[in-house]
Enzyme design. Structure first.
Site, mmCIF file in Angstrom:
data_model
loop_
_atom_site.group_PDB
_atom_site.id
_atom_site.type_symbol
_atom_site.label_atom_id
_atom_site.label_comp_id
_atom_site.label_asym_id
_atom_site.label_seq_id
_atom_site.Cartn_x
_atom_site.Cartn_y
_atom_site.Cartn_z
ATOM 1 N N LYS A 53 69.558 44.663 93.000
ATOM 2 C CA LYS A 53 69.558 45.701 94.037
ATOM 3 C C LYS A 53 68.158 45.826 94.653
ATOM 4 O O LYS A 53 68.008 45.945 95.865
ATOM 5 C CB LYS A 53 70.025 47.041 93.447
ATOM 6 C CG LYS A 53 71.516 47.020 93.142
ATOM 7 C CD LYS A 53 71.993 48.196 92.307
ATOM 8 C CE LYS A 53 73.437 47.937 91.871
ATOM 9 N NZ LYS A 53 73.976 48.940 90.946
ATOM 10 N N GLN A 97 72.296 53.917 87.462
ATOM 11 C CA GLN A 97 73.002 52.733 86.972
ATOM 12 C C GLN A 97 73.839 53.086 85.742
ATOM 13 O O GLN A 97 73.348 53.683 84.797
ATOM 14 C CB GLN A 97 71.969 51.634 86.635
ATOM 15 C CG GLN A 97 72.577 50.320 86.216
ATOM 16 C CD GLN A 97 73.374 49.633 87.328
ATOM 17 O OE1 GLN A 97 72.924 49.510 88.458
ATOM 18 N NE2 GLN A 97 74.582 49.214 87.005
ATOM 19 N N ASP A 120 76.608 55.253 95.939
ATOM 20 C CA ASP A 120 77.607 54.552 95.116
ATOM 21 C C ASP A 120 79.017 55.068 95.410
ATOM 22 O O ASP A 120 80.004 54.440 95.028
ATOM 23 C CB ASP A 120 77.318 54.776 93.624
ATOM 24 C CG ASP A 120 76.672 53.556 92.979
ATOM 25 O OD1 ASP A 120 76.777 52.457 93.560
ATOM 26 O OD2 ASP A 120 76.082 53.703 91.887
#
Ligand code: NDP
Length: 287
Positions: A53, A97, A120
């Protein structure tokens, strides 16, 4: 007949090239998109995802800020970091994460992220926005699937679409997105009575199970478009999808390979969400 390959690497590069020019234009107007990525603990796979990322951010000119916290970090400490990032004017996207260590309540942390920074798309508010068809952040993997289909010229209106898998991160949201595109959608799961029979109805078959090569050629309708989301590590170390690729090649009209299909789209769509968040910040500043 041999199916066309839907090339996720190429399509994700296209998406990223377009984004790079959008980022450059934003920078000219003194807006630098910022993504904060929070990693708790030492999960090796998570470290690789976070590194990828960051790399994508660097390629596009997005400012990425990594927060690495030790595994014993307390839930409250993580929550106060999320609050700080929510309040930070330079940060457009906040991403924690997953998975988190067992002593931390994942749901609580995800719900602490400002829905307007939730790139997300996992916050229940964004899930709700997707359900009712409102603008919000949508999860990256299902958005990537829709983008692959769009850019490959696959018409969804009126089509029979079958999704195998009903997870919150892939199956359910992609089913909603296909419905939004006017497909007739059936969702299958581990209790589906005759999976093969249902799959054979699909003009567009999306498979997100997590079992190597479970969908065999006899389960595919001739001419179907097959999107294989699964990523499975075989005993020989190689990666395989949930679809028997070689068998499917002889019956489908188009198929995504594993690796190189859905995977590369996931990060590209996360970047799309981050740039979108920065554009919204700019609009809010102008108001
Ligand atoms: P989950 O394990 O959360 O969900 C799997 C789904 O498959 C469940 O709904 C389950 O049904 C269903 N299922 C399991 N066995 C069967 C069966 N025998 N017949 C029918 N359905 C079955 O997985 P995810 O959705 O998170 O991921 C799926 C795959 O996609 C994995 O391989 C994962 O690695 C990959 N993935 C890839 C991404 C990418 O970027 N390329 C991103 C995310 C995931 P039930 O609900 O009844 O248990």
């Amino acid at each position: 007949m041999s199916a066309a390959i839907i090339d996720g690497k190429r399509i994700s590069s296209e998406v990223k090239e377009e984004l790079a020019s959008e980022v450059a234009a934003l920078k000219e107007r003194e807006i630098v998109p910022g993504l904060a990525v929070v990693l708790v603990g030492e999960n090796p796979a998570s470290k690789v995802y976070v590194a990828n990322k960051e790399k994508a951010c660097a390629e596009l000119g997005i400012n990425s800020v990594k927060h690495e916290l030790p595994a014993p970090t307390l839930e409250d400490e993580l929550l106060s970091l999320v609050e700080r990032l929510n309040a930070s004017p330079d940060i457009d996207g906040v991403l924690v994460q997953l998975p988190l260590p067992d002593h931390i309540d994942e749901k609580r942390v995800l719900e602490a992220i400002d829905p307007d920074k939730d790139v997300d798309g996992f916050h229940p508010i964004n899930v709700g926005r997707l359900v009712v068809g409102e603008r919000g952040f949508r999860p990256a993997t299902p958005s990537g699937i829709i983008e692959l289909l769009n850019r490959s010229g696959v018409e969804l209106k009126g089509k029979e679409a079958v999704v195998v898998g009903r997870s919150n991160i892939v199956g359910k949201p992609v089913a909603l997105m296909l419905l939004e595109k006017h497909a007739t959608v059936t969702v299958c799961h581990s209790r589906t009575r005759d999976l093969a029979e249902v799959c054979r109805r699909a003009e567009v078959l999306v498979v997100a199970i997590g079992k190597a090569r479970m969908i065999t050629a006899d389960m595919i309708r001739p001419g179907a478009v097959v999107i294989d989301v699964g990523v499975n590590r075989l005993e020989n170390g190689k990666l395989a999808g949930d679809v028997d690729f070689d068998g499917a090649m002889g019956i489908a009209s188009a198929i995504t390979p594993v690796p190189g299909g859905v995977g590369p789209m996931t990060i590209a769509m996360l970047m799309v969400n981050t740039v979108e968040a920065a554009k919204r910040r700019e609009k809010a500043l102008v108001k």
